[in-house]
Design a protein around this motif. Structure first.
Motif, PDB file in Angstrom:
ATOM      1  N   GLY A 104      93.985 108.864  60.211  1.00  0.00           N
ATOM      2  CA  GLY A 104      94.976 109.131  59.165  1.00  0.00           C
ATOM      3  C   GLY A 104      94.782 108.203  57.970  1.00  0.00           C
ATOM      4  N   HIS A 105      94.470 106.947  58.250  1.00  0.00           N
ATOM      5  CA  HIS A 105      94.256 105.984  57.158  1.00  0.00           C
ATOM      6  C   HIS A 105      92.972 106.320  56.392  1.00  0.00           C
ATOM      7  N   ALA A 106      91.928 106.713  57.111  1.00  0.00           N
ATOM      8  CA  ALA A 106      90.672 107.088  56.435  1.00  0.00           C
ATOM      9  C   ALA A 106      90.927 108.316  55.548  1.00  0.00           C
ATOM     10  N   HIS A 107      91.715 109.244  56.048  1.00  0.00           N
ATOM     11  CA  HIS A 107      92.032 110.445  55.269  1.00  0.00           C
ATOM     12  C   HIS A 107      92.812 110.065  54.006  1.00  0.00           C
ATOM     13  N   TYR A 108      93.743 109.131  54.147  1.00  0.00           N
ATOM     14  CA  TYR A 108      94.542 108.702  52.986  1.00  0.00           C
ATOM     15  C   TYR A 108      93.637 108.148  51.869  1.00  0.00           C
ATOM     16  N   LEU A 109      92.616 107.380  52.282  1.00  0.00           N
ATOM     17  CA  LEU A 109      91.797 106.676  51.290  1.00  0.00           C
ATOM     18  C   LEU A 109      90.699 107.531  50.674  1.00  0.00           C
ATOM     19  N   LYS A 110      90.367 108.632  51.298  1.00  0.00           N
ATOM     20  CA  LYS A 110      89.088 109.294  50.989  1.00  0.00           C
ATOM     21  C   LYS A 110      88.894 109.687  49.523  1.00  0.00           C
ATOM     22  N   ASP A 111      89.957 110.061  48.823  1.00  0.00           N
ATOM     23  CA  ASP A 111      89.778 110.458  47.412  1.00  0.00           C
ATOM     24  C   ASP A 111      90.124 109.326  46.446  1.00  0.00           C
ATOM     25  N   LYS A 112      90.400 108.150  46.978  1.00  0.00           N
ATOM     26  CA  LYS A 112      90.885 107.068  46.110  1.00  0.00           C
ATOM     27  C   LYS A 112      89.862 105.953  45.916  1.00  0.00           C
ATOM     28  N   VAL A 113      88.744 106.031  46.621  1.00  0.00           N
ATOM     29  CA  VAL A 113      87.777 104.915  46.575  1.00  0.00           C
ATOM     30  C   VAL A 113      86.344 105.445  46.413  1.00  0.00           C
ATOM     31  N   ASP A 114      85.427 104.522  46.033  1.00  0.00           N
ATOM     32  CA  ASP A 114      84.011 104.929  45.868  1.00  0.00           C
ATOM     33  C   ASP A 114      83.272 104.841  47.198  1.00  0.00           C
ATOM     34  N   HIS A 115      83.647 103.892  48.020  1.00  0.00           N
ATOM     35  CA  HIS A 115      83.010 103.703  49.332  1.00  0.00           C
ATOM     36  C   HIS A 115      84.126 103.412  50.332  1.00  0.00           C
ATOM     37  N   MET A 116      83.836 103.686  51.589  1.00  0.00           N
ATOM     38  CA  MET A 116      84.826 103.331  52.610  1.00  0.00           C
ATOM     39  C   MET A 116      84.147 102.492  53.686  1.00  0.00           C
ATOM     40  N   LEU A 117      84.799 101.406  54.050  1.00  0.00           N
ATOM     41  CA  LEU A 117      84.236 100.529  55.075  1.00  0.00           C
ATOM     42  C   LEU A 117      84.705 100.992  56.452  1.00  0.00           C
ATOM     43  N   LEU A 118      83.774 101.507  57.244  1.00  0.00           N
ATOM     44  CA  LEU A 118      84.084 101.909  58.626  1.00  0.00           C
ATOM     45  C   LEU A 118      83.075 101.203  59.526  1.00  0.00           C
ATOM     46  N   PRO A 119      83.213  99.904  59.735  1.00  0.00           N
ATOM     47  CA  PRO A 119      82.184  99.184  60.493  1.00  0.00           C
ATOM     48  C   PRO A 119      82.120  99.643  61.946  1.00  0.00           C
ATOM     49  N   ARG A 120      80.927  99.584  62.486  1.00  0.00           N
ATOM     50  CA  ARG A 120      80.767  99.923  63.901  1.00  0.00           C
ATOM     51  C   ARG A 120      80.901  98.609  64.685  1.00  0.00           C
ATOM     52  N   LEU A 121      82.087  98.354  65.189  1.00  0.00           N
ATOM     53  CA  LEU A 121      82.318  97.093  65.895  1.00  0.00           C
ATOM     54  C   LEU A 121      81.956  97.292  67.369  1.00  0.00           C
ATOM     55  N   THR A 122      80.714  97.050  67.681  1.00  0.00           N
ATOM     56  CA  THR A 122      80.266  97.231  69.067  1.00  0.00           C
ATOM     57  C   THR A 122      80.698  96.043  69.921  1.00  0.00           C
ATOM     58  N   SER A 123      80.462  94.851  69.394  1.00  0.00           N
ATOM     59  CA  SER A 123      80.811  93.650  70.164  1.00  0.00           C
ATOM     60  C   SER A 123      81.140  92.534  69.180  1.00  0.00           C
ATOM     61  N   VAL A 124      82.297  91.874  69.377  1.00  0.00           N
ATOM     62  CA  VAL A 124      82.649  90.757  68.490  1.00  0.00           C
ATOM     63  C   VAL A 124      82.684  89.424  69.249  1.00  0.00           C
ATOM     64  N   VAL A 125      82.346  89.488  70.540  1.00  0.00           N
ATOM     65  CA  VAL A 125      82.252  88.268  71.364  1.00  0.00           C
ATOM     66  C   VAL A 125      80.961  88.392  72.176  1.00  0.00           C
ATOM     67  N   PRO A 126      80.122  87.339  72.178  1.00  0.00           N
ATOM     68  CA  PRO A 126      78.882  87.446  72.955  1.00  0.00           C
ATOM     69  C   PRO A 126      79.148  87.855  74.410  1.00  0.00           C
ATOM     70  N   LYS A 127      78.319  88.736  74.916  1.00  0.00           N
ATOM     71  CA  LYS A 127      78.375  89.223  76.314  1.00  0.00           C
ATOM     72  C   LYS A 127      79.630  90.060  76.622  1.00  0.00           C
ATOM     73  N   GLU A 128      80.264  90.559  75.580  1.00  0.00           N
ATOM     74  CA  GLU A 128      81.428  91.445  75.795  1.00  0.00           C
ATOM     75  C   GLU A 128      81.355  92.613  74.827  1.00  0.00           C
ATOM     76  N   TYR A 129      81.895  93.751  75.241  1.00  0.00           N
ATOM     77  CA  TYR A 129      82.117  94.856  74.310  1.00  0.00           C
ATOM     78  C   TYR A 129      83.611  94.929  74.046  1.00  0.00           C
ATOM     79  N   ILE A 130      84.013  95.544  72.905  1.00  0.00           N
ATOM     80  CA  ILE A 130      85.461  95.606  72.626  1.00  0.00           C
ATOM     81  C   ILE A 130      86.074  96.701  73.484  1.00  0.00           C
ATOM     82  N   CYS A 131      85.636  97.910  73.243  1.00  0.00           N
ATOM     83  CA  CYS A 131      86.115  99.109  73.935  1.00  0.00           C
ATOM     84  C   CYS A 131      85.198 100.215  73.419  1.00  0.00           C
ATOM     85  N   PRO A 132      84.834 101.200  74.234  1.00  0.00           N
ATOM     86  CA  PRO A 132      83.877 102.211  73.760  1.00  0.00           C
ATOM     87  C   PRO A 132      84.332 102.931  72.490  1.00  0.00           C
ATOM     88  N   LYS A 133      85.643 103.013  72.273  1.00  0.00           N
ATOM     89  CA  LYS A 133      86.140 103.758  71.096  1.00  0.00           C
ATOM     90  C   LYS A 133      85.705 103.087  69.794  1.00  0.00           C
TER      91      LYS A 133
END
Ligand code: SF4
Length: 317
Positions: free
Chosen positions: A60-89
């Motif tokens: 919903g937030h991505a949809h809100y922003l889509k016509d208002k910006v030149d680029h959208m930051l949607l980082p792929r956060l695979t892991s933010v702690v060594p030897k751990e994953y966040i969640c598959p989503k």
């Protein structure tokens, strides 16, 4: 250059970092507003049905922003702690959004994957920074500033402040008297006042203090998770279980509220574990509230009142 940042998922963990990095490189950073009915409806409409609530809200937030910006930051956060994953989503989020919402602006979907090495963050920041400059010293300066901001933000949360205070947004006055309840949950449920029915505001208005996972040192969470028979390699589950176990052990805490979202596989396992441990060992008032797409708060309020009554009765006894 306007860069949109959807206010969902790990927004409340990393927004000060993101803003500092991009602003230093000359971008105008545009966050989406607080979740509202329209954003939630758009998220439910464009996201696949069986996703968890925070993923839908993020759409919903991505949809809100889509016509208002030149680029959208949607980082792929695979892991933010060594030897751990966040969640598959988290790992699949950029693809989910790209294939669900049409006519998006250019997507910056740089991957952060610290599973194998911490240096991946530096590589990813250089990759993102190259959009703005070829000067590696400028990118490094922006990265250093972002890290400083992140550390200041973490310190502010550890001191008991809410994210809004650091971000200069409308803050909720926190109660410093009354019973203390621990809330074990994820930042995208805790700080989204629309989907959690203004939980923190309601508690503060009733004169109730709260302890939140972000107010706990990382080493406390690690220590509590060290009690588990198997190592927890999902960071989101680890923060959730570690904070709940700390809250159970802490005698100053009068009751524990678990806030989870409909459709979360990791939480369903974590809550089962916490409940079994609680029945065996701990006797504190305890309640699990599951958030979903319904926006009426009557049911939520009834459950919250019942939980607070229980705490009140126990304290009087
Ligand atoms: S931990 Fe649960 S609520 Fe969070 S993104 Fe994963 S599935 Fe969704």
């Amino acid at each position: 250059m306007k860069i949109g940042v959807p206010r969902g998922m790990y927004f409340y963990k990393y927004y000060p970092f993101t803003k500092a990095f991009l602003t230093e490189l000359g971008a105008e950073v545009v966050p989406s507003p607080q979740t509202n009915k329209e954003i939630l409806d758009m998220g439910s409409r464009y996201c696949i049905d069986d996703a968890c609530l925070p993923v839908k809200v993020y759409h919903g937030h991505a949809h809100y922003l889509k016509d208002k910006v030149d680029h959208m930051l949607l980082p792929r956060l695979t892991s933010v702690v060594p030897k751990e994953y966040i969640c598959p989503k988290f790992g699949g989020l950029p693809e989910m959004v790209k294939y669900s919402i049409a006519e998006l602006p250019h997507i910056i979907d740089v991957e952060i994957d610290l599973y194998k090495s911490k240096s991946n963050l530096i590589k990813s920041l250089y990759e993102a920074g190259k959009m703005f400059t070829n000067n590696p010293y400028r990118i490094k300066r922006a990265a250093d500033k972002a890290v400083r901001e992140h550390n200041l933000y973490q310190t502010s949360l550890l001191k008991g402040n809410l994210p809004e205070k650091y971000m200069g947004e409308a803050d909720i006055p926190i109660s410093h008297n009354g019973p203390l309840i621990g809330i074990a949950t994820h930042p995208y449920l805790l700080y989204d006042g629309f989907i959690n029915m203004k939980l923190l505001e309601k508690l503060s208005n009733k004169g109730i203090k709260f302890l939140l996972p972000e107010m706990l040192e990382k080493k406390v969470i690690e220590e509590k998770c060290g009690m588990l028979e198997k190592r927890m390699f999902w960071s989101s589950g680890k923060d959730f279980i570690g904070s709940a176990l700390y809250m159970m052990d802490n005698n100053k805490i009068d009751g524990i509220l678990i806030l989870t979202s409909f459709g979360c596989g990791i939480d369903s396992l974590s809550i089962d574990y916490i409940e079994r441990l609680r029945k065996k060992t701990y006797k504190k008032p305890f309640m699990v509230i599951t958030l979903d797409e319904h926006t009426g708060d009557a049911n939520f309020n009834t459950r919250l009142e019942a939980f607070l009554d229980l705490i009140d009765r126990r304290k009087r006894l």
